[in-house]
Structure formats: C-alpha cells, structure tokens
Design an enzyme around this catalytic site. Sequence first.
Site, short mmCIF file in Angstrom:
data_model
loop_
_atom_site.label_atom_id
_atom_site.label_comp_id
_atom_site.label_asym_id
_atom_site.label_seq_id
_atom_site.Cartn_x
_atom_site.Cartn_y
_atom_site.Cartn_z
N ARG A 1 0.54 -1.05 0.19
CA ARG A 1 0.07 -0.08 -0.16
C ARG A 1 0.80 1.31 -0.06
O ARG A 1 0.51 2.23 -0.58
CB ARG A 1 -0.82 -0.20 1.19
N GLU B 1 -9.44 6.09 7.28
CA GLU B 1 -8.12 6.34 6.96
C GLU B 1 -7.61 7.41 6.22
O GLU B 1 -6.63 8.06 6.46
CB GLU B 1 -7.41 4.93 6.44
#
Length: 782
Positions: A327, A730
């Site tokens: 990620r 997030e």
Amino acid sequence: MNKHFEPSELVGTPVAQVGISRPHESAHLHVSGRAYYTDDIPESEGTLHVALGLSPIPHGRLKSIDIEALRAIPGVVAVLTAADIPGVNDCGPVVHDDPIFAKDTVQYVGQPVFAVVATNRLIARRAAAKASKVLDIEPLEAVLDPREAVSRQSFILPPMHLTRGNPAEAMATAEHRLKGTLSLGGQEQFYLEGQIAYATPADDGGVKIQCSTQHPSEMQLMASHALGVPANRVHVECRRMGGGFGGKESQSGLHVCVVAMAAAKLNRPVKLRLDRDDDFMITGRRHGFEYDYEVGFDATGLIIAADLTMISNCGFSTDLSGPVMTRAICHFDNAYWLPNVAIRGYTAKTNTQSNTAFRGFGGPQGAFAIEAILDRVAGALNLDPVTVRHTNFYGRRQNNVTPYGQVIVDNVIHELTGELLRTSGYWARREAIERFNASSPVLKKGINIGPCKFGISFNLTHLNQAGALVHVYTDGSIIVNHGGTEMGQGLNTKVAQVVAEELGVRFERVRSTATDTQKIANTSATAASTGADLNGKAAQDAARQIRRRLEAFASQIYGGEPEDVVLSGGRVQVNGTNLSFEELVAKAYVSRIQLWSDGFYATPEIHWDRETMSGNPFYYYAYGAAISEVMIDTLTGEWRLVRADVLHDAGRSLNPALDVGQVEGGFVQSMGWVTSEELVWHPKNGKLLTHAPSTYKIPTANDVPAEFTTRLFKNENVKDSIFKSKAVGEPPMLLGFSVWLAVRDAVRAAGGPGSDPVLDAPCTPEAILMAVQSVKKPAAVA
C-alpha cells in the site's frame, strides 16, 4: 401504539435515515460510563488472571526457564510455556513466524516467553515480573536499525519493485535534480482500552472468548490452531472496543491464544489485561520508514522522473508488513501524475516488536515521501508549494493513470483544493505571513497544504466481502448483526441507519448487536476504511430482501403491485390503505412470511497482481486537503498550530457528524505522528524507552488550534458504494502532513529564499532547532 417508537412515525412523514447527522448509537453510554467494554464484563466465579513473562534482552538463545520457582509463589495456579501449547505455537496472521511464546530464541525485549496464571491479577504480574531471574538466555547479536538490517540483507520478505516509463533516462535529461534521504518514525496506536481477552470454558471442549479485537474471525482461527481444535469449538464476541487504529487487527491474537489455552487447560475462566507499559513493550505499531530518493523536474516544478527506495522497520516477524509495503508503494503518487517512476520497497527485519497495521496501513508512509519531495522542489525553485502541487496534480481526462495501472475516474482534487484555497484565504494569509516573518527575527510563521488521494479496498482482494443478519420482530423492532467491529468510529450507527432507510422506519427501531463469530462467519477485519462500505452493503442486502417480502405480501392482501407499495416514516401505504409498519409485520408473521434475512456483499471491479504490482486494487478514491498555519520559536524549537482548515471528500455522507469527527480525529492523530510522537529504543540493549504516557507524547486538546474548521466536500461517489458515500476512517491520516509541511515552511523562512531544511519526522522541538541550523546551507540543485 408502541410507546418506545417516535410519535412522528405514526403520521407517515417521510424522514431520511441516511445522509443526516445523528449521535453515535452508544454516545449516551460512553459519556455516562455505562458502556460495557471487555474489562467491564462481570467476572464469573473462579476467574483466574494471567500476566506475561517477557524477554529482558533483544536477541538470545533460550536455554531454560525456572518454572518451579514461579509455581512456588503463593497464588500461582499454573505457568504456561511453549511446551504447554496443545496445537500450533503461532499467531502470525499471514506468515507463520510469530510464536505465541518464544521457544528456542528470543527476538526482542518484551517478547512473551511464559504466562503466569494466578488467583488475582496482582499476583500474576508480580510473578511475571521475575522473568529476568528465571530465564536463562545466552545473548546473541541484535540488529536494531532498519538501514543496518538492509545492509545485512536481513529482510522479512523479498524486495518489491514497481517501475513505470524510463525513469533513469528521464532523470538524466531533467532540467533540475534533487537527491535526499528522509526518516519517518513509527507511531504507537495508544488506544484508550488496552489489549484484553476473557475466555470461559464451554461445552464439549469449546471456549468462549470475549475480547477487544478488530478481527473476531481471525481470533477464532488463531485460538483454534493453538488449541488444536476445529474453529466451531471457538466462539469469539466483541461488543465494542475503546479504540483500535489497527493495533487490534492481528496483535490481539497472542492474548486471545493465551487465555484460550489457559481456560482449556484449567477448565476455569481466565482473563488477561495488559497494563500500558506492557502493551507498549509487547505489541507492535505503525512501521517507521526510511527513504532514499532522487527526483528530476523542470523550471515549473513539474516532476519528470522519480526514483524512490523505501525501507520499513518490520520488527522480528512478518505480521502485516507485506500489505503495508504494498500500500505504501501504491500511495507514493498520492494526488500526482508521475510519468517516470521507480520504487523499491524493502521490509527490514530487526530485533524489535513486530510492527503491524495502523490507520492508513502504509498508505500515509508512501504519500509522505512525495509530499516531502514536492516541498523541496518548491523551495529549490522559490515557488509556492501550492503552485508546485497544482502543477503535478493528476489530470481530469489525461495523465490519470496510476503507476500500478489503475485509471482514475473520480478525480476531484482540483475542485476540492480550489475551494479550500478560497475559503481559507490562503493567498492573502501567505502574504501576511511573509510580512510577519520579515519583521520577526525569532518567531517565524509557516503555512502549507497537504492534499490527499487515498485508495479504498483491502490489498488482498478476497478480503473485500462481508455478511449481515437482519431480524424483524413481531412488534416491529429490528436487530442487525454484521461482521464489522465497533471501535468508536460509529460503524454500528451507520449500519443501523442503512437498515432503517431500507425498511422505511426510524433509526430508533433498529438495534445493532455485538460482533459474534456464531452469527456472521468468516468475516474480514474492520480495517482499510471498509467497515461501512462492506457491512453497510451486506446489511442493506438483508434488509432489502425483507422489504421485498413485505411489499409482495402487502400487495397480495391489499391489492396493487409490489413496486407500488411504499414503506416510509414507519408507515406502509398500499393501494389506498395506510397502516403502521408493526401492523404489517404482525400480519406477515401470522401468514408465515420470513421476517429475517442474511445479506452478503463482495466489492466488484477490483483485482491485483502482486507479482507485477499492477491492477485495480481500489474500488474508488477518497480525496481531501488541509491547510495548516504554524508558528515556531527559532531559539527553542517550540511550535504551535495557529490555524487549520480541512476539506474532505466523504462522498454523499451517511452521517456528516460522525464523518466530521473522523476527519478531525484523523487530522490530529496524523499531526501527532509527524510532530511529537517520538519512539526511542536504547541503542545497546534494545529496550523501548518511550513505553508510557510519561515518555511518549500524543496530542492533547491543548494542541488543537483555536481556529479549526472542518467541512465535507459536496460530492457523491461515482461508484455504487453504500448510498454513494465514501470511506472516511483512514484517508484523513494524510491531512496532518500539512502541519509538518507548515513547520518546514517556517524553518525555511528562518533561512531565507533558497533554504532547504533538513527535517525528519517527527519534528520534535529538538528536531526543529537542528533544522533551523541547517537552513544556513543553500539548496543543492543540479
């Protein structure tokens, strides 16, 4: 009439249940202290308590444990070691390299080696504290620094590579080039409720575990493997957590396994609750990252080529380090078009706690690098950082393909940042700050912007699924159960709103129940910002099935077509007849109509090839931006956030109040990470020195500026998300970077045009003071 329902339900007034602000469903319990957390569950008679004996050295060969000395302590009932595990000695979520108890080798200071089970918690803790006296460990060389680990080829996983275009050739021909290194520290989750688990023996060798976890299904599997029994013998339940932030996704597993084994072995209830110091010493946190980079650009600041090496400090075991690095690589671009880019990711193995998931899951670490690089580019060219960022933004119809090959179809970064610049008065404030700095020799102000483009979905495609159950009772009240976990973010509130909207009733009719592996099986973790997306869609599916049954039944008994039946405001209108929701439900029950249903959802359109590092890993992107203004004292390094303006894209928000709270919380948590939350390990003995609130500083209310404006950008998801909303857990973690960038801007002002501050994160007062000294050196532009 049911007195528990709102009177407005009886008049049939359509009232939207999603897209409105309403309090968290447990807010009244939180503020009154009546919300039950795991530690509040009444203990059964005969409950025993566990404490963990920890390794006192970072690396060594475990030769023996003086178990008899521990057993001789009054009140100690049992001592468990690796030899007592009936199943597998492992709690690794992906790779099986994370032992419950160290067996032959200890690999970090704080690694559990044994567990003391005693009649009360104090006795257990005092016995466990004798670890240094009862453990015979032969010291081995320890590696504590991630760069040293890379030099020794000490990796958790093979290196990862992603390349687009011809970065080497483009770099060689670029008008300007910059090289540099950068360090970004890790971050402690610092959840208010620590790691805790309570296990009770059940029938036929089973065990019930109540614990604070973001991933009940994984806890079920870990405990079953440790016990050597099928998963159906292990029942895991979690009503709510006092915070998680990723720290309870995989790392709650060790504690769950310990209480499960102790309860099974002793046939008594067993509880384990870590104190704060032990929690810091045992568990991992956000991965710290080291960066080496080179960037080529033209006179306008347009990036021509970028070359980046990222090193993550993984600690001693794999945990979730693979997807975290993946990620990070996929978020290096953030909101910017990078035509020629080479990225290398190294997962360094060190003799420290095994680092794990943390809000953003590697994405913030990737984005931080490009933001730091662009800020240096702006300084080197004496251009405003906003101008340089705007120059490099992804285009709307071209230059809109990410380095990993996903086409961006929902880009609103231009509109969003344009609106924020206008509403915050950025350009006028920039001029005012320059005037202030020209007349202030000691105090310097800085202002900067931190944009965000954040991909939403799990890296691992099969995790993007969820299930739910909806039950309608004969009095018209409703229960919803889903696979997500509530950690204060308002997931249960949003899911209940979705069910209320689908069934045409008011929110007050719907109640969310505890996450339970005996109700929803094989759940994914509540992580990657997917909680509302996945579980909301699953609950919507279940509620929609019930609604269609009720519509068909209503049309059958009152005439008309099912599609003409209207369920709204707690009333049912069908072919000229108007009745209450509970009246229809009662009639449906008598006619043997199924009033409950299961729901399921799997995110479409996503795929990922981890070998080629390409695909469509994200269903959509969430966007945002923050502008922060700071003041620093160049004599002491102290700083203060003067003002923050935040604009975030939550799509068509399910609950604006909850989403604004998440954005504000994410911003402040991010700000703490890059400014005050410094992690320090002893350079020789490997002990974490910042293992308590006295030595590790998280932001407080005093760190929030008096002027703090947070708004949601008017937008709707182009994808078929739950009511066109967007995830909000997030993405805001990138917005706090604007504070670090503003500090850097203020330090640059102390040195004048062309200054190039050397500033890592967190930028503690000491770091700021050293950076002020560094600006005396001119920027090195090729």
